[in-house]
Design an enzyme around this catalytic site. Structure first.
Site, PDB file in Angstrom:
ATOM      1  N   TRP A   1     -79.021  33.592  -4.284  1.00  0.00           N
ATOM      2  CA  TRP A   1     -79.202  32.147  -4.123  1.00  0.00           C
ATOM      3  C   TRP A   1     -80.347  31.842  -3.174  1.00  0.00           C
ATOM      4  O   TRP A   1     -81.136  30.923  -3.410  1.00  0.00           O
ATOM      5  CB  TRP A   1     -77.905  31.485  -3.692  1.00  0.00           C
ATOM      6  CG  TRP A   1     -76.862  31.624  -4.761  1.00  0.00           C
ATOM      7  CD1 TRP A   1     -75.686  32.307  -4.684  1.00  0.00           C
ATOM      8  CD2 TRP A   1     -76.932  31.101  -6.101  1.00  0.00           C
ATOM      9  NE1 TRP A   1     -75.016  32.238  -5.888  1.00  0.00           N
ATOM     10  CE2 TRP A   1     -75.753  31.515  -6.770  1.00  0.00           C
ATOM     11  CE3 TRP A   1     -77.864  30.344  -6.811  1.00  0.00           C
ATOM     12  CZ2 TRP A   1     -75.499  31.178  -8.107  1.00  0.00           C
ATOM     13  CZ3 TRP A   1     -77.606  30.013  -8.145  1.00  0.00           C
ATOM     14  CH2 TRP A   1     -76.437  30.428  -8.766  1.00  0.00           C
TER      15      TRP A   1
ATOM     16  N   ASP B   1     -77.506  25.706   2.671  1.00  0.00           N
ATOM     17  CA  ASP B   1     -76.875  25.666   1.354  1.00  0.00           C
ATOM     18  C   ASP B   1     -75.437  26.133   1.554  1.00  0.00           C
ATOM     19  O   ASP B   1     -75.182  27.309   1.785  1.00  0.00           O
ATOM     20  CB  ASP B   1     -77.626  26.593   0.381  1.00  0.00           C
ATOM     21  CG  ASP B   1     -76.923  26.717  -0.982  1.00  0.00           C
ATOM     22  OD1 ASP B   1     -75.879  26.074  -1.185  1.00  0.00           O
ATOM     23  OD2 ASP B   1     -77.447  27.467  -1.842  1.00  0.00           O
TER      24      ASP B   1
ATOM     25  N   LYS C   1     -67.630  24.649  -6.547  1.00  0.00           N
ATOM     26  CA  LYS C   1     -67.028  25.855  -5.973  1.00  0.00           C
ATOM     27  C   LYS C   1     -65.822  25.490  -5.116  1.00  0.00           C
ATOM     28  O   LYS C   1     -64.809  26.138  -5.170  1.00  0.00           O
ATOM     29  CB  LYS C   1     -68.056  26.610  -5.118  1.00  0.00           C
ATOM     30  CG  LYS C   1     -69.385  26.872  -5.834  1.00  0.00           C
ATOM     31  CD  LYS C   1     -69.483  28.265  -6.406  1.00  0.00           C
ATOM     32  CE  LYS C   1     -70.617  28.422  -7.408  1.00  0.00           C
ATOM     33  NZ  LYS C   1     -71.965  28.195  -6.885  1.00  0.00           N
TER      34      LYS C   1
HETATM   35  C1  LIG Z   1     -73.452  28.322  -7.282  1.00  0.00           C
HETATM   36  C2  LIG Z   1     -74.448  28.255  -6.213  1.00  0.00           C
HETATM   37  C3  LIG Z   1     -75.680  27.604  -6.359  1.00  0.00           C
HETATM   38  C4  LIG Z   1     -76.129  26.980  -7.667  1.00  0.00           C
HETATM   39  O1  LIG Z   1     -75.326  25.959  -8.064  1.00  0.00           O
HETATM   40  P1  LIG Z   1     -75.602  25.179  -9.423  1.00  0.00           P
HETATM   41  O2  LIG Z   1     -74.621  24.064  -9.299  1.00  0.00           O
HETATM   42  O3  LIG Z   1     -75.282  26.101 -10.546  1.00  0.00           O
HETATM   43  O4  LIG Z   1     -76.995  24.716  -9.435  1.00  0.00           O
HETATM   44  C5  LIG Z   1     -76.532  27.566  -5.283  1.00  0.00           C
HETATM   45  N1  LIG Z   1     -76.207  28.139  -4.118  1.00  0.00           N
HETATM   46  C6  LIG Z   1     -75.041  28.783  -3.928  1.00  0.00           C
HETATM   47  C7  LIG Z   1     -74.743  29.405  -2.610  1.00  0.00           C
HETATM   48  C8  LIG Z   1     -74.126  28.867  -4.979  1.00  0.00           C
HETATM   49  O5  LIG Z   1     -72.961  29.511  -4.797  1.00  0.00           O
END
Ligand SMILES: *Cc1c(COP(=O)(O)O)cnc(C)c1O
Length: 366
Positions: free
Chosen positions: A110, A178, A202
């Site tokens: 990521w 993030d 998530k």
């Molecule tokens: C899943 C995830 C993303 C990407 O998310 P999307 O909604 O698919 O764009 C980015 N950063 C982290 C840490 C993630 O777990």
């Protein structure tokens, strides 16, 4: 309808990495709202967003984030379209000028994607990287240029299974995080971040919406035009209703936030998450058949990655898991092995069921 879905399998333990498990009461209330929202006789899917039916939903969702994360006056809460991937570009688009420098930590899949997007807007330095060790740890020493406009960290690397335990609050430059896979899972000093973003699917809702927390004081230093829909300032001005928001996804996030509050807030969930992770990792390290992948002190409380010391048994283990209603355990296609995701809504009982199965499997093969 709802009952028949539940009886399809008596117990399902959902270890999916995302989209992932949400509280049962959220599913129940969201499904009622699809048929009859707040006893209006209307579905949540057919009401205008600028109505006295939806506006309170958005307002409550934003308020709950402020309350649960103890945000100060400068930090604004937005619910924006797209996944966290959108934020990979939206953050530098709003903060970084062509000749500016941004500092990034390179901790896994990521982080790498975030770095790639930032390079489209300005200069990027890598403040710390664990690429050499296959991203099995978190950098301990960072080298951040004092001129950097911000430092970006991925607080939890969902695929590698690592998590920052010591947030570099004192890196000397504005901090951007993030938090897609550990938002609302532990208490952090959220006001020390200038921007926090997280895709909802998530740990806090359905796919299709991002939570963005932004300190409004860092905006507006850009020297180039930003498309209307991507400029945070426009969303702040319009109270996150610049255009039609993803109404249903915002509603599900609001229900999840209510649930978080009812559980006792982020601190209470952190305690539960610590207990789940302790049970899982203690079991993992007590069984020679299984091997943790990640440096012990950097292992994630949300996503645990592991392999087997006898790889030939991996398929059989997966089969056993499937038979017992445990889903989502297979590791990400890029790393293999196994990954167990233990987000907020996953019950301790589910971790207990899995660790019992691991012990039983190891005993029979031992
Ligand atoms: C899943 C995830 C993303 C990407 O998310 P999307 O909604 O698919 O764009 C980015 N950063 C982290 C840490 C993630 O777990």
């Amino acid at each position: 309808m709802i009952e028949s879905v539940q009886s399809a399998k008596s117990v399902v333990h959902n270890f999916n990495a995302g989209p992932s498990v949400l509280p049962k009461e959220v599913f129940e209330e969201a499904s009622r709202a699809v048929i009859n929202f707040n006893d209006t006789g209307l579905s949540i899917l057919e009401i205008g967003h600028r109505t006295n039916l939806f506006e309170p939903v958005m307002a409550e969702a934003r308020e709950l984030v402020k309350e649960l994360m103890h945000l100060d006056h400068d930090h604004e809460v937005l619910f924006l379209h797209g996944g966290a991937t959108t934020q990979f570009m939206q953050v530098p688009m709003n903060l970084l000028n062509e000749n500016d420098l941004a500092s990034y930590t390179d901790t896994g899949t990521w982080a790498v994607k975030a770095i790639k997007e930032a390079k489209l807007f300005g200069h990027v330095e890598i403040a710390g990287s664990t690429r050499e060790t296959n991203y099995t740890s978190i950098p301990k020493q960072l080298s951040v240029s004092p001129t950097a406009v911000y430092l970006h960290i991925t607080t939890n690397e969902t695929i590698a299974g690592t998590q920052w335990k010591n947030i570099p609050y004192d890196c000397g430059v504005p901090l951007v995080g993030d938090m897609s896979s550990d938002i609302l899972s532990r208490v952090l000093d959220f006001n020390k971040f200038e921007i926090i973003y997280a895709g909802a699917q998530k740990n806090m809702g359905a796919a299709g919406v991002n939570l963005v927390v932004v300190n409004k004081n860092i905006l507006g230093r850009g020297n180039k035009p930003i498309p209307t829909i991507l400029d945070y300032r426009n969303h702040i001005k319009e109270a996150s209703m610049l255009n039609t928001p993803p109404v249903f996804a915002v509603y599900v996030a609001m229900l999840t936030l209510r649930w978080v509050k009812k559980q006792g807030g982020v601190a209470a969930l952190e305690k539960l998450n610590n207990a789940k992770a302790a049970l899982f990792y203690d079991t993992l390290y007590s069984l020679p058949l299984f091997k943790g992948v990640v440096n012990k002190e950097d292992r994630s409380n949300m996503n645990a990655t592991f392999v087997m010391s006898e790889p030939a048994l991996e398929k059989e283990f997966l089969e056993r898991c499937k038979e017992e209603g445990m889903i989502g355990i297979k590791g990400h296609r890029s790393v293999g092995g196994f990954r167990v995701s233990m987000y907020n809504a996953l019950k301790l009982e589910s971790v207990k069921a899995l660790t019992d199965l691991m012990k039983d499997f190891a005993n029979k093969k031992g």
